[in-house]
Design a protein around this motif. Sequence first.
Motif, PDB file in Angstrom:
ATOM      1  N   VAL A 165      22.396 -22.258 -15.601  1.00 33.28           N
ATOM      2  CA  VAL A 165      22.728 -23.334 -14.836  1.00 33.28           C
ATOM      3  C   VAL A 165      22.987 -24.379 -16.103  1.00 33.28           C
ATOM      4  N   SER A 166      24.181 -24.894 -16.429  1.00 35.99           N
ATOM      5  CA  SER A 166      24.822 -25.679 -17.624  1.00 35.99           C
ATOM      6  C   SER A 166      25.018 -27.286 -17.082  1.00 35.99           C
ATOM      7  N   HIS A 167      25.229 -27.498 -15.788  1.00 35.59           N
ATOM      8  CA  HIS A 167      26.005 -28.746 -15.606  1.00 35.59           C
ATOM      9  C   HIS A 167      25.053 -29.731 -14.820  1.00 35.59           C
ATOM     10  N   PHE A 168      23.644 -29.234 -14.683  1.00 33.09           N
ATOM     11  CA  PHE A 168      22.928 -30.045 -14.389  1.00 33.09           C
ATOM     12  C   PHE A 168      21.640 -30.146 -15.049  1.00 33.09           C
ATOM     13  N   ASN A 169      20.901 -31.152 -15.107  1.00 36.48           N
ATOM     14  CA  ASN A 169      19.769 -31.221 -16.232  1.00 36.48           C
ATOM     15  C   ASN A 169      18.507 -31.657 -15.171  1.00 36.48           C
ATOM     16  N   ILE A 170      17.408 -31.139 -15.673  1.00 38.17           N
ATOM     17  CA  ILE A 170      15.953 -31.801 -15.304  1.00 38.17           C
ATOM     18  C   ILE A 170      16.144 -33.242 -15.145  1.00 38.17           C
ATOM     19  N   GLY A 171      15.551 -33.653 -13.958  1.00 41.08           N
ATOM     20  CA  GLY A 171      15.616 -35.111 -13.595  1.00 41.08           C
ATOM     21  C   GLY A 171      16.811 -35.741 -12.733  1.00 41.08           C
TER      22      GLY A 171
ATOM     23  N   ALA B  37      25.158 -24.037   2.061  1.00 39.00           N
ATOM     24  CA  ALA B  37      25.794 -22.817   1.582  1.00 39.00           C
ATOM     25  C   ALA B  37      25.301 -21.443   1.235  1.00 39.00           C
ATOM     26  N   PHE B  38      24.001 -21.218   2.148  1.00 36.30           N
ATOM     27  CA  PHE B  38      23.253 -20.343   1.953  1.00 36.30           C
ATOM     28  C   PHE B  38      22.743 -19.791   3.265  1.00 36.30           C
TER      29      PHE B  38
ATOM     30  N   ALA C 131      11.483 -26.513  -3.598  1.00 32.96           N
ATOM     31  CA  ALA C 131      12.077 -25.295  -2.928  1.00 32.96           C
ATOM     32  C   ALA C 131      13.294 -25.006  -4.051  1.00 32.96           C
ATOM     33  N   VAL C 132      13.149 -23.615  -4.319  1.00 30.41           N
ATOM     34  CA  VAL C 132      14.203 -23.170  -5.204  1.00 30.41           C
ATOM     35  C   VAL C 132      15.536 -23.015  -4.348  1.00 30.41           C
ATOM     36  N   ILE C 133      16.767 -23.575  -4.969  1.00 30.06           N
ATOM     37  CA  ILE C 133      18.015 -23.553  -4.155  1.00 30.06           C
ATOM     38  C   ILE C 133      19.050 -23.061  -5.193  1.00 30.06           C
ATOM     39  N   PRO C 134      20.088 -22.195  -4.565  1.00 31.55           N
ATOM     40  CA  PRO C 134      21.057 -21.783  -5.472  1.00 31.55           C
ATOM     41  C   PRO C 134      21.921 -23.000  -6.176  1.00 31.55           C
ATOM     42  N   VAL C 135      22.393 -22.870  -7.107  1.00 32.43           N
ATOM     43  CA  VAL C 135      22.970 -24.040  -7.786  1.00 32.43           C
ATOM     44  C   VAL C 135      24.121 -24.270  -7.158  1.00 32.43           C
ATOM     45  N   GLN C 136      25.086 -23.315  -6.586  1.00 33.53           N
ATOM     46  CA  GLN C 136      26.301 -23.612  -5.880  1.00 33.53           C
ATOM     47  C   GLN C 136      26.152 -24.312  -4.617  1.00 33.53           C
ATOM     48  N   ALA C 137      24.952 -24.633  -4.323  1.00 30.16           N
ATOM     49  CA  ALA C 137      24.551 -25.337  -2.890  1.00 30.16           C
ATOM     50  C   ALA C 137      24.204 -26.765  -3.161  1.00 30.16           C
ATOM     51  N   ILE C 138      24.153 -27.369  -4.502  1.00 32.77           N
ATOM     52  CA  ILE C 138      23.880 -28.611  -4.667  1.00 32.77           C
ATOM     53  C   ILE C 138      24.923 -29.423  -5.115  1.00 32.77           C
TER      54      ILE C 138
ATOM     55  N   PHE D 200      33.685 -22.277   4.445  1.00 34.12           N
ATOM     56  CA  PHE D 200      34.331 -22.688   3.113  1.00 34.12           C
ATOM     57  C   PHE D 200      33.294 -23.373   2.209  1.00 34.12           C
ATOM     58  N   THR D 201      32.116 -23.567   2.550  1.00 31.16           N
ATOM     59  CA  THR D 201      30.948 -23.998   1.668  1.00 31.16           C
ATOM     60  C   THR D 201      30.741 -23.097   0.443  1.00 31.16           C
ATOM     61  N   ARG D 202      31.333 -21.808   0.718  1.00 26.29           N
ATOM     62  CA  ARG D 202      31.052 -20.860  -0.080  1.00 26.29           C
ATOM     63  C   ARG D 202      32.381 -20.435  -1.166  1.00 26.29           C
ATOM     64  N   ASP D 203      33.157 -21.328  -0.738  1.00 26.59           N
ATOM     65  CA  ASP D 203      34.530 -21.217  -1.767  1.00 26.59           C
ATOM     66  C   ASP D 203      34.567 -22.471  -2.400  1.00 26.59           C
ATOM     67  N   ALA D 204      34.307 -22.301  -3.780  1.00 20.61           N
ATOM     68  CA  ALA D 204      34.305 -23.483  -4.720  1.00 20.61           C
ATOM     69  C   ALA D 204      35.092 -24.586  -4.532  1.00 20.61           C
ATOM     70  N   GLU D 205      36.584 -23.919  -4.441  1.00 19.79           N
ATOM     71  CA  GLU D 205      37.578 -24.951  -4.372  1.00 19.79           C
ATOM     72  C   GLU D 205      37.643 -25.838  -3.209  1.00 19.79           C
ATOM     73  N   ARG D 206      37.634 -25.191  -1.941  1.00 19.78           N
ATOM     74  CA  ARG D 206      37.688 -25.854  -0.767  1.00 19.78           C
ATOM     75  C   ARG D 206      36.482 -26.850  -0.555  1.00 19.78           C
TER      76      ARG D 206
END
Length: 329
Positions: A77-83, A91-92, A104-111, A273-279
């Motif tokens: 995970v590189s494009h988010f930071n703590i805080g 999307a899950f 809660a633990v969440i997949p990064v593609q769903a935030i 489409f929520t699991r399709d990054a572009e759409r």
Amino acid sequence: MSKVARFHQTGGPEVLQLDELELDTPKADEVLIKINAIGLNRAEVMFRSGQYLETPSLPARLGYEASGIIEQLGANVSHFNIGDKVNVIPAFSMNEYGTYAEKAVIPVQAIVRQPDSLSDQEAAAIWMQYLTAWGALIDIGQLSAGQTLLVPAASSSVGLAAIQIANQVGATPIAITRTAAKKAVLLEQGAKHVIVRESQQIAEQVQLITGGKGADMVFDPVAGPSLGELADVCGQFATIFVYGALSPEPTAFPLFAALEKGLTFRGYTLFEFTRDAERLQQGVEFIQKGLSAGHLKPVIAKTFSLNEIVAAHQYMESNQQLGKIIVTT
């Protein structure tokens, strides 16, 4: 430790309980979020009652939406930071993740990053409703200025989102509601016309509103016997999106209306489409622009605490709400 709302058997709202669970450590491509507010959805009611698209693995978590703050980052995970203040989008699978919790633990593609202009409660109320409406009406349906959109169950959060998005693109939203109790507020929320089922004939009203042309698009979460009635009021080559199954009765296919008018029936959920990054990014940008311009404004029906999760689900099942039900932690 974290309080987590779960159910150990399917059933009514009373099967929900708060369990104290040890916090998971986020794995690769996951983040741990301290939840501030949770948006409730009809899909979670159906999941809890065992009537959803997937069967719950018991004991089951639930919850698709939330606003919160990142507390831990998993690997990669590189494009988010703590805080960072972020929102969870649907999307899950709820058999893998859930937002009804203090943390809660969440997949990064769903935030996504939380819009600066929104409160935590408003931010927890936007993504399911607006993405659901955007995917059908804009991404697939290409709803445009001058077209007429029919919105059954219009007082739901997704129904209100569809009305707002139709207005944003210059289409004419026609709301359908069961009783006259919500007519005035639906007009205030942007419906150009409101049809009250208990006192008006849908066919007659749509004919009058459209000058005999019929509706160009229908956005229906109900299905059941009313699908035939909706098909009858459509114009030539109209599209009917069915995105829910609120009716407990069988859904008969309106064959003759479909043949006569060349109708398109489209089963739909936002997960296509929520699991399709572009759409998904296209949808997020559309919604962010609408929020910034004031075209889109979430409506909050009522707020509960996490300790009141049973009451929150009971309120949703009462169908009294107009807009989104929020649970705070």
